[in-house]
Enzyme design. Sequence first.
Site, PDB file in Angstrom:
ATOM      1  N   CYS A 110       0.848  -1.178   0.000  1.00 57.11           N
ATOM      2  CA  CYS A 110       0.000   0.000   0.000  1.00 57.11           C
ATOM      3  C   CYS A 110       0.887   1.232   0.000  1.00 57.11           C
ATOM      4  CB  CYS A 110      -0.890  -0.017   1.239  1.00 57.11           C
ATOM      5  SG  CYS A 110      -2.025   1.367   1.329  1.00 57.11           S
ATOM      6  N   HIS A 153      -9.236  -3.685  -2.389  1.00 58.78           N
ATOM      7  CA  HIS A 153      -8.243  -2.934  -1.600  1.00 58.78           C
ATOM      8  C   HIS A 153      -8.642  -1.449  -1.523  1.00 58.78           C
ATOM      9  CE1 HIS A 153      -3.813  -2.065  -0.581  1.00 58.78           C
ATOM     10  NE2 HIS A 153      -4.280  -0.867  -0.870  1.00 58.78           N
ATOM     11  N   GLU A 154      -9.068  -0.892  -2.656  1.00 60.22           N
ATOM     12  CA  GLU A 154      -9.438   0.542  -2.682  1.00 60.22           C
ATOM     13  C   GLU A 154     -10.717   0.802  -1.899  1.00 60.22           C
ATOM     14  OE1 GLU A 154      -7.064   2.212  -3.516  1.00 60.22           O
ATOM     15  OE2 GLU A 154      -6.040   0.622  -4.597  1.00 60.22           O
ATOM     16  N   HIS A 157     -10.153   1.005   1.714  1.00 54.50           N
ATOM     17  CA  HIS A 157      -9.620   2.302   2.166  1.00 54.50           C
ATOM     18  C   HIS A 157     -10.742   3.278   2.528  1.00 54.50           C
ATOM     19  CE1 HIS A 157      -5.282   2.321   1.829  1.00 54.50           C
ATOM     20  NE2 HIS A 157      -5.288   1.871   0.587  1.00 54.50           N
TER      21      HIS A 157
HETATM   22  C1  SB7 Z   1      -1.271  -4.592  -4.208  1.00 54.14           C
HETATM   23  C2  SB7 Z   1      -1.284  -3.230  -4.381  1.00 54.14           C
HETATM   24  C3  SB7 Z   1      -2.484  -2.540  -4.350  1.00 54.14           C
HETATM   25  C4  SB7 Z   1      -3.651  -3.233  -4.158  1.00 54.14           C
HETATM   26  C5  SB7 Z   1      -3.633  -4.591  -3.986  1.00 54.14           C
HETATM   27  C6  SB7 Z   1      -2.441  -5.257  -4.021  1.00 54.14           C
HETATM   28  C7  SB7 Z   1      -2.570  -1.046  -4.520  1.00 54.14           C
HETATM   29  C8  SB7 Z   1      -1.398  -0.293  -4.033  1.00 54.14           C
HETATM   30  C9  SB7 Z   1      -1.627   1.181  -4.045  1.00 54.14           C
HETATM   31  N1  SB7 Z   1      -2.495   1.577  -2.996  1.00 54.14           N
HETATM   32  O1  SB7 Z   1      -2.052   1.736  -1.770  1.00 54.14           O
HETATM   33  C10 SB7 Z   1      -3.786   1.933  -3.278  1.00 54.14           C
HETATM   34  O2  SB7 Z   1      -4.604   2.019  -2.196  1.00 54.14           O
HETATM   35 NI    NI Z   2      -3.610   1.106  -0.461  1.00 53.57          NI
END
Ligand code: SB7
Ligand code: NI
Length: 183
Positions: A110, A153-154, A157
Amino acid sequence: MKDITRDGNPVLRKQAETVKFPLSKEDRELGQNMMKYLEVSQDPEQCKKYHLRAGVGLAAPQVGVSKLMAAVLTPPEEDGKESPFKAIMVNPVIVSNSVQPAALTVGEGCLSVDKDIPGYVPRSDRVTIKYQDLDGNEHKVRLKHYPAIIVQHEIDHLHGTLFYDHIDTENPFSQAENEIFID
Ligand code: SB7
Ligand code: NI
Protein backbone atom coordinates in the site's frame (compact mmCIF):
# COMPACT_ATOMS: atom_id res chain seq x y z
CA MET A 1 -0.59 14.37 -5.06
CA LYS A 2 2.92 13.59 -3.96
CA ASP A 3 1.89 13.76 -0.35
CA ILE A 4 0.34 10.41 0.29
CA THR A 5 -1.03 10.01 3.79
CA ARG A 6 0.83 7.45 5.86
CA ASP A 7 -0.41 4.76 8.20
CA GLY A 8 -0.99 6.41 11.56
CA ASN A 9 -2.88 9.32 10.03
CA PRO A 10 -6.46 9.05 11.37
CA VAL A 11 -7.95 9.86 7.93
CA LEU A 12 -6.96 6.33 6.84
CA ARG A 13 -9.13 4.83 9.57
CA LYS A 14 -12.27 6.87 9.03
CA GLN A 15 -15.44 5.98 7.18
CA ALA A 16 -15.42 8.28 4.14
CA GLU A 17 -18.37 10.53 3.27
CA THR A 18 -20.77 10.11 0.36
CA VAL A 19 -20.06 12.45 -2.55
CA LYS A 20 -22.97 14.57 -3.78
CA PHE A 21 -23.84 15.41 -7.36
CA PRO A 22 -23.35 17.56 -9.30
CA LEU A 23 -19.73 17.39 -8.25
CA SER A 24 -18.03 20.51 -7.02
CA LYS A 25 -15.07 21.65 -9.07
CA GLU A 26 -12.89 20.52 -6.19
CA ASP A 27 -14.29 16.97 -6.17
CA ARG A 28 -13.98 16.64 -9.93
CA GLU A 29 -10.36 17.76 -9.80
CA LEU A 30 -9.67 15.37 -6.97
CA GLY A 31 -10.83 12.45 -9.12
CA GLN A 32 -8.91 13.64 -12.15
CA ASN A 33 -5.76 14.20 -10.11
CA MET A 34 -5.91 10.75 -8.56
CA MET A 35 -6.07 9.17 -12.02
CA LYS A 36 -3.28 11.46 -13.20
CA TYR A 37 -1.15 10.26 -10.31
CA LEU A 38 -1.65 6.63 -11.36
CA GLU A 39 -0.84 7.38 -14.98
CA VAL A 40 2.32 9.29 -14.12
CA SER A 41 3.39 6.72 -11.53
CA GLN A 42 3.16 3.95 -14.12
CA ASP A 43 5.37 5.77 -16.58
CA PRO A 44 8.92 4.70 -15.68
CA GLU A 45 10.54 8.02 -16.62
CA GLN A 46 8.05 10.30 -14.92
CA CYS A 47 7.93 7.99 -11.94
CA LYS A 48 11.65 8.47 -11.40
CA LYS A 49 11.61 12.16 -12.13
CA TYR A 50 8.93 12.87 -9.54
CA HIS A 51 10.10 10.25 -7.03
CA LEU A 52 6.77 8.45 -6.99
CA ARG A 53 5.91 4.88 -6.17
CA ALA A 54 4.04 3.13 -8.94
CA GLY A 55 0.40 2.54 -8.11
CA VAL A 56 -2.51 0.68 -9.63
CA GLY A 57 -5.05 2.30 -7.35
CA LEU A 58 -5.48 5.31 -5.10
CA ALA A 59 -8.27 6.17 -2.68
CA ALA A 60 -9.19 9.71 -1.61
CA PRO A 61 -8.22 9.17 2.07
CA GLN A 62 -4.70 8.48 0.80
CA VAL A 63 -4.53 12.08 -0.36
CA GLY A 64 -6.10 13.27 2.89
CA VAL A 65 -9.71 13.55 1.71
CA SER A 66 -12.34 11.54 3.54
CA LYS A 67 -14.73 11.07 0.61
CA LEU A 68 -16.02 8.00 -1.20
CA MET A 69 -13.81 8.30 -4.25
CA ALA A 70 -11.04 6.12 -5.66
CA ALA A 71 -9.15 5.66 -8.91
CA VAL A 72 -8.08 2.33 -10.38
CA LEU A 73 -5.76 1.77 -13.32
CA THR A 74 -4.62 -1.79 -13.84
CA PRO A 75 -1.90 -2.16 -16.45
CA PRO A 76 -2.60 -4.47 -19.38
CA GLU A 77 -1.34 -7.98 -18.69
CA GLU A 78 1.36 -9.42 -20.91
CA ASP A 79 -0.69 -12.52 -21.51
CA GLY A 80 -3.79 -10.41 -22.11
CA LYS A 81 -5.88 -12.80 -20.00
CA GLU A 82 -7.60 -10.15 -17.94
CA SER A 83 -8.88 -6.94 -19.35
CA PRO A 84 -7.38 -3.85 -17.77
CA PHE A 85 -9.70 -1.76 -15.65
CA LYS A 86 -9.57 2.02 -15.60
CA ALA A 87 -12.06 4.05 -13.59
CA ILE A 88 -12.52 6.99 -11.33
CA MET A 89 -15.14 5.58 -9.00
CA VAL A 90 -17.43 7.81 -6.98
CA ASN A 91 -19.50 6.25 -4.17
CA PRO A 92 -18.41 2.70 -5.10
CA VAL A 93 -20.05 -0.29 -3.47
CA ILE A 94 -19.54 -4.00 -3.80
CA VAL A 95 -22.97 -5.37 -4.63
CA SER A 96 -21.97 -9.02 -4.72
CA ASN A 97 -18.88 -11.12 -4.36
CA SER A 98 -17.89 -14.67 -5.16
CA VAL A 99 -17.64 -17.30 -2.48
CA GLN A 100 -14.45 -18.33 -4.26
CA PRO A 101 -11.56 -16.84 -2.29
CA ALA A 102 -8.41 -15.52 -3.94
CA ALA A 103 -5.19 -13.86 -2.89
CA LEU A 104 -2.17 -12.40 -4.60
CA THR A 105 0.81 -14.75 -4.44
CA VAL A 106 3.11 -11.87 -3.53
CA GLY A 107 0.77 -10.46 -0.89
CA GLU A 108 -0.28 -6.81 -1.01
CA GLY A 109 1.34 -3.49 -0.47
CA CYS A 110 0.00 0.00 0.00
CA LEU A 111 1.29 3.45 -0.84
CA SER A 112 0.27 4.47 2.69
CA VAL A 113 2.16 1.65 4.38
CA ASP A 114 5.92 2.06 4.18
CA LYS A 115 6.96 -1.30 5.45
CA ASP A 116 6.56 -4.66 3.83
CA ILE A 117 3.97 -6.77 5.62
CA PRO A 118 4.21 -10.37 4.48
CA GLY A 119 1.19 -12.64 4.31
CA TYR A 120 -1.76 -13.58 2.16
CA VAL A 121 -4.64 -11.14 2.02
CA PRO A 122 -7.80 -13.21 1.54
CA ARG A 123 -10.23 -11.58 -0.91
CA SER A 124 -13.07 -12.60 -3.18
CA ASP A 125 -11.97 -13.77 -6.59
CA ARG A 126 -14.82 -11.91 -8.28
CA VAL A 127 -16.86 -8.88 -7.37
CA THR A 128 -19.68 -6.91 -8.90
CA ILE A 129 -19.39 -3.23 -8.11
CA LYS A 130 -21.56 -0.21 -8.61
CA TYR A 131 -20.20 3.30 -8.77
CA GLN A 132 -20.80 6.68 -10.32
CA ASP A 133 -18.41 8.42 -12.68
CA LEU A 134 -17.53 12.11 -12.44
CA ASP A 135 -20.69 13.02 -14.36
CA GLY A 136 -22.91 11.04 -12.03
CA ASN A 137 -23.61 8.20 -14.48
CA GLU A 138 -24.12 4.84 -12.78
CA HIS A 139 -21.92 1.91 -13.72
CA LYS A 140 -22.23 -1.71 -12.74
CA VAL A 141 -19.29 -3.94 -13.58
CA ARG A 142 -18.15 -7.43 -12.80
CA LEU A 143 -14.45 -7.92 -12.22
CA LYS A 144 -12.33 -10.97 -11.58
CA HIS A 145 -8.84 -11.84 -10.41
CA TYR A 146 -6.31 -9.00 -10.23
CA PRO A 147 -8.62 -6.06 -10.99
CA ALA A 148 -11.16 -7.47 -8.50
CA ILE A 149 -8.50 -7.58 -5.79
CA ILE A 150 -7.33 -4.03 -6.44
CA VAL A 151 -10.89 -2.73 -6.27
CA GLN A 152 -11.46 -4.50 -2.94
CA HIS A 153 -8.24 -2.93 -1.60
CA GLU A 154 -9.44 0.54 -2.68
CA ILE A 155 -12.97 0.16 -1.36
CA ASP A 156 -11.48 -1.02 1.95
CA HIS A 157 -9.62 2.30 2.17
CA LEU A 158 -12.95 4.13 2.00
CA HIS A 159 -14.11 2.27 5.10
CA GLY A 160 -10.93 2.69 7.12
CA THR A 161 -9.54 -0.77 6.46
CA LEU A 162 -5.93 -1.49 5.50
CA PHE A 163 -4.75 -4.64 3.72
CA TYR A 164 -2.85 -6.02 6.69
CA ASP A 165 -6.04 -6.05 8.78
CA HIS A 166 -6.96 -9.15 6.75
CA ILE A 167 -3.69 -11.02 7.32
CA ASP A 168 -3.91 -13.85 9.83
CA THR A 169 -1.52 -12.74 12.58
CA GLU A 170 -0.97 -16.27 13.89
CA ASN A 171 -0.26 -17.73 10.48
CA PRO A 172 0.19 -15.06 7.80
CA PHE A 173 0.45 -17.62 5.01
CA SER A 174 -2.53 -19.72 5.99
CA GLN A 175 -4.69 -20.66 3.03
CA ALA A 176 -8.43 -20.91 2.90
CA GLU A 177 -9.84 -24.07 1.45
CA ASN A 178 -9.85 -23.87 -2.38
CA GLU A 179 -8.29 -20.39 -2.33
CA ILE A 180 -6.81 -19.51 -5.68
CA PHE A 181 -3.59 -17.57 -6.08
CA ILE A 182 -3.06 -14.80 -8.55
CA ASP A 183 0.40 -13.85 -9.83
C1 SB7 B 1 -1.27 -4.59 -4.21
C2 SB7 B 1 -1.28 -3.23 -4.38
C3 SB7 B 1 -2.48 -2.54 -4.35
C4 SB7 B 1 -3.65 -3.23 -4.16
C5 SB7 B 1 -3.63 -4.59 -3.99
C6 SB7 B 1 -2.44 -5.26 -4.02
C7 SB7 B 1 -2.57 -1.05 -4.52
C8 SB7 B 1 -1.40 -0.29 -4.03
C9 SB7 B 1 -1.63 1.18 -4.05
N1 SB7 B 1 -2.50 1.58 -3.00
O1 SB7 B 1 -2.05 1.74 -1.77
C10 SB7 B 1 -3.79 1.93 -3.28
O2 SB7 B 1 -4.60 2.02 -2.20
NI1 NI C 1 -3.61 1.11 -0.46
